[in-house]
Motif scaffolding. Sequence first.
Motif, PDB file in Angstrom:
ATOM      1  N   UNK A   1       0.835  -1.205   0.000  1.00  0.00           N
ATOM      2  CA  UNK A   1       0.000   0.000   0.000  1.00  0.00           C
ATOM      3  C   UNK A   1       0.870   1.255   0.000  1.00  0.00           C
ATOM      4  N   UNK A   2       1.698   1.389  -1.045  1.00  0.00           N
ATOM      5  CA  UNK A   2       2.604   2.543  -1.193  1.00  0.00           C
ATOM      6  C   UNK A   2       2.686   2.885  -2.681  1.00  0.00           C
ATOM      7  N   UNK A   3       3.327   3.993  -2.981  1.00  0.00           N
ATOM      8  CA  UNK A   3       3.581   4.358  -4.383  1.00  0.00           C
ATOM      9  C   UNK A   3       5.067   4.683  -4.531  1.00  0.00           C
ATOM     10  N   UNK A   4       5.524   4.786  -5.780  1.00  0.00           N
ATOM     11  CA  UNK A   4       6.934   5.080  -6.022  1.00  0.00           C
ATOM     12  C   UNK A   4       7.267   6.490  -5.527  1.00  0.00           C
ATOM     13  N   UNK A   5       8.528   6.705  -5.150  1.00  0.00           N
ATOM     14  CA  UNK A   5       8.938   7.965  -4.526  1.00  0.00           C
ATOM     15  C   UNK A   5       8.954   9.132  -5.499  1.00  0.00           C
ATOM     16  N   UNK A   6       9.087   8.853  -6.795  1.00  0.00           N
ATOM     17  CA  UNK A   6       9.128   9.923  -7.802  1.00  0.00           C
ATOM     18  C   UNK A   6       8.482   9.426  -9.089  1.00  0.00           C
ATOM     19  N   UNK A   7       7.687  10.283  -9.712  1.00  0.00           N
ATOM     20  CA  UNK A   7       7.017   9.896 -10.957  1.00  0.00           C
ATOM     21  C   UNK A   7       7.996   9.721 -12.106  1.00  0.00           C
ATOM     22  N   UNK A   8       9.206  10.226 -11.941  1.00  0.00           N
ATOM     23  CA  UNK A   8      10.216  10.064 -12.993  1.00  0.00           C
ATOM     24  C   UNK A   8      10.812   8.659 -13.004  1.00  0.00           C
ATOM     25  N   UNK A   9      10.565   7.900 -11.958  1.00  0.00           N
ATOM     26  CA  UNK A   9      11.090   6.535 -11.869  1.00  0.00           C
ATOM     27  C   UNK A   9      10.289   5.585 -12.740  1.00  0.00           C
ATOM     28  N   UNK A  10      10.870   4.445 -13.121  1.00  0.00           N
ATOM     29  CA  UNK A  10      10.106   3.464 -13.923  1.00  0.00           C
ATOM     30  C   UNK A  10       8.932   2.910 -13.123  1.00  0.00           C
TER      31      UNK A  10
ATOM     32  N   UNK B   1       5.897  -0.193   5.672  1.00  0.00           N
ATOM     33  CA  UNK B   1       5.870  -0.660   7.062  1.00  0.00           C
ATOM     34  C   UNK B   1       6.901  -1.784   7.226  1.00  0.00           C
ATOM     35  N   UNK B   2       7.428  -1.888   8.430  1.00  0.00           N
ATOM     36  CA  UNK B   2       8.454  -2.903   8.682  1.00  0.00           C
ATOM     37  C   UNK B   2       7.874  -4.310   8.519  1.00  0.00           C
ATOM     38  N   UNK B   3       6.613  -4.483   8.923  1.00  0.00           N
ATOM     39  CA  UNK B   3       5.975  -5.795   8.790  1.00  0.00           C
ATOM     40  C   UNK B   3       5.886  -6.209   7.331  1.00  0.00           C
ATOM     41  N   UNK B   4       5.506  -5.244   6.453  1.00  0.00           N
ATOM     42  CA  UNK B   4       5.435  -5.540   5.022  1.00  0.00           C
ATOM     43  C   UNK B   4       6.806  -5.928   4.473  1.00  0.00           C
ATOM     44  N   UNK B   5       7.836  -5.193   4.879  1.00  0.00           N
ATOM     45  CA  UNK B   5       9.173  -5.492   4.356  1.00  0.00           C
ATOM     46  C   UNK B   5       9.678  -6.850   4.829  1.00  0.00           C
TER      47      UNK B   5
ATOM     48  N   UNK C   1      23.551  -4.607  -8.279  1.00  0.00           N
ATOM     49  CA  UNK C   1      22.610  -5.005  -9.332  1.00  0.00           C
ATOM     50  C   UNK C   1      21.166  -4.736  -8.981  1.00  0.00           C
ATOM     51  N   UNK C   2      20.907  -4.074  -7.860  1.00  0.00           N
ATOM     52  CA  UNK C   2      19.526  -3.806  -7.446  1.00  0.00           C
ATOM     53  C   UNK C   2      18.857  -2.845  -8.418  1.00  0.00           C
ATOM     54  N   UNK C   3      17.604  -3.138  -8.775  1.00  0.00           N
ATOM     55  CA  UNK C   3      16.826  -2.198  -9.590  1.00  0.00           C
ATOM     56  C   UNK C   3      15.510  -1.795  -8.920  1.00  0.00           C
ATOM     57  N   UNK C   4      15.244  -2.338  -7.703  1.00  0.00           N
ATOM     58  CA  UNK C   4      14.103  -1.918  -6.891  1.00  0.00           C
ATOM     59  C   UNK C   4      14.601  -1.725  -5.464  1.00  0.00           C
ATOM     60  N   UNK C   5      14.279  -0.580  -4.883  1.00  0.00           N
ATOM     61  CA  UNK C   5      14.731  -0.270  -3.527  1.00  0.00           C
ATOM     62  C   UNK C   5      13.517   0.016  -2.641  1.00  0.00           C
ATOM     63  N   UNK C   6      13.382  -0.748  -1.563  1.00  0.00           N
ATOM     64  CA  UNK C   6      12.287  -0.560  -0.612  1.00  0.00           C
ATOM     65  C   UNK C   6      12.874  -0.199   0.741  1.00  0.00           C
ATOM     66  N   UNK C   7      12.373   0.874   1.354  1.00  0.00           N
ATOM     67  CA  UNK C   7      12.880   1.290   2.656  1.00  0.00           C
ATOM     68  C   UNK C   7      11.734   1.658   3.592  1.00  0.00           C
ATOM     69  N   UNK C   8      11.954   1.435   4.881  1.00  0.00           N
ATOM     70  CA  UNK C   8      10.946   1.792   5.877  1.00  0.00           C
ATOM     71  C   UNK C   8      11.042   3.267   6.260  1.00  0.00           C
ATOM     72  N   UNK C   9      12.133   3.909   5.890  1.00  0.00           N
ATOM     73  CA  UNK C   9      12.364   5.313   6.273  1.00  0.00           C
ATOM     74  C   UNK C   9      12.225   6.209   5.031  1.00  0.00           C
TER      75      UNK C   9
END
Length: 556
Positions: free
Chosen positions: A219-228, A314-318, A284-292
């Motif tokens: 239940x989140x969205x990407x941090x910037x619309x310029x991202x893929x 959320x930490x539980x989701x990660x 080689x990461x192309x997706x980054x997920x962070x709780x902060x």
Amino acid sequence: MQQGSILAVEGERESGDAVRKNNITAVMSIANTVKTSLGPEGLDKMLVDELGDVTITNDGATILKLLEVEHPAAKVLVELAELQDQEIGDGTTSVVILAAELLKNASELVKCKIHPTTIISGYRLACQEACKYINEHLSLPVEELGRECLVNAAVTSMHSKIIADDALFFADMAVEAVLSVKRTNSKDQVKYPVSAINVLKSHGKRAKDSLLVKGYALNCTIASEAMPHVVKDAKIACIDFNLQKQKMAFGVQVLVNEPEELEKIRQREIEMTTEKLKLIVSSGANVLLTTKGIDDLYLKYLNKEGIMAVRRCTKEDLKRIARITGAELLSSLADLDGNEKFDAHMLGHAEEVAQEWVGDNQLILIKGSKAHPSSSIILRGANDFMCDEMERSVHDALCVVKRVLESGMISPGGGAVEAGVSVYLEKLASRLESRNQLAVAEFARSLTVIPKTLAVNAAKDAIDLLAKLRAFHHLSQTDNSKLHLKWTGLDLAAGVTRDNVEAGVLEPTIGKVKCFKFATEAAISILRIDEHVRLQPENKKDPHSYQEAYRTGQLG
């Protein structure tokens, strides 16, 4: 309470019949609170906390969790409901009502000068025989009934919930969700972890507009619309630290004589976080997920590298995402040598990570996770109260389907099991030659509280229905030609008895067995209590206290 003795217990003391009576009163008050919510015609409870937050539910575990229970014996029932909820997910109200009834009937025996130890041994014998009888005579293998029995078990669980009118729709969704997360562990055991199913709530539309999504919905969205917005062959980094400018620790002072030096400090603060990002990108990461959070400065860098970043997860989701994709959730990049590193084996893998419109909201969907499969249910409802209760109802149904699949055995609902076991234990009691006979007979009588309460809550004639139900089960146990009558339970809509296996009113056998065991143990643990001591808060300046006497040298 004794005074004048240094080693006296400072507090209020109750013993014998008084403490037993108080315990039973407390337990019965808890049971009476949830009793009217049992069954398909059960009523809901509205609970308001000190902040004014309202919860409307008929789930036994939720009701008891929100009650402010102070009596220690009553707390045993609250913990009992939580244990049933954790182990099975359903049947929390039944286990509390049964435990209270067992305790009430045990109290009647104590009044007749039957020692509690005799009652306890009789209850243990009755519970053991009851569980054995359920497994041998009142259960059916799931293989015989096929997928339909899974749906029927989920429907039975939801019949008492707010979504009862759409129970078939949600039951089918629950079965699909549980089957989609099937996995085999290292011991070749097939498991269906409910934690791999993410349940999200979204306001608007009607309940039937809820949907099942293949993959883990975040239940989140990407941090910037310029991202893929879509990343194929995703390599996912899960981190639990800030990607913002590094700040000096609180209390550290740096004396600067030249303005150029101050700029170097600022530049170094920026470079410290950039170096961490470079380590992650180089793996080689192309997706980054962070709780902060992620600073705008570093979003620019991530956009340039073509990486999809999602912040404030959320930490539980990660934790769940790390488990299903095979990633490591890192709270720091530091290793044992004090250096920072991020290797490729710390990444999770999925076929695709995409931001998509689901209903009225945009969600991040992780599809085709490599380590373990996952799925998500998006619930739609009119308001918060409805969505919350729908979530509790669907969770119960998911747990029921999981238990049916893992145990492989199913039993009839509608009071059929309780009535059948009650008749069997009465016959067993008549053959016992010891005082245990009385306790086993009371155990049998206690079991009838479940069908009786179901009938009362449905506004039917409980005495008439219970008499018919017991008569049918007595016939099934004495006449082999009437063996099919052992599946007879209550039809609470019509107020008659019927074959509940044929009608599709089914419950997991393990749920009934656990209910009997937990209720018996809770009743026994409270029955054992013959003294209640409430200690007073220690007064350090009291000359009679043990600590004060020791401190002043009176005890050597």
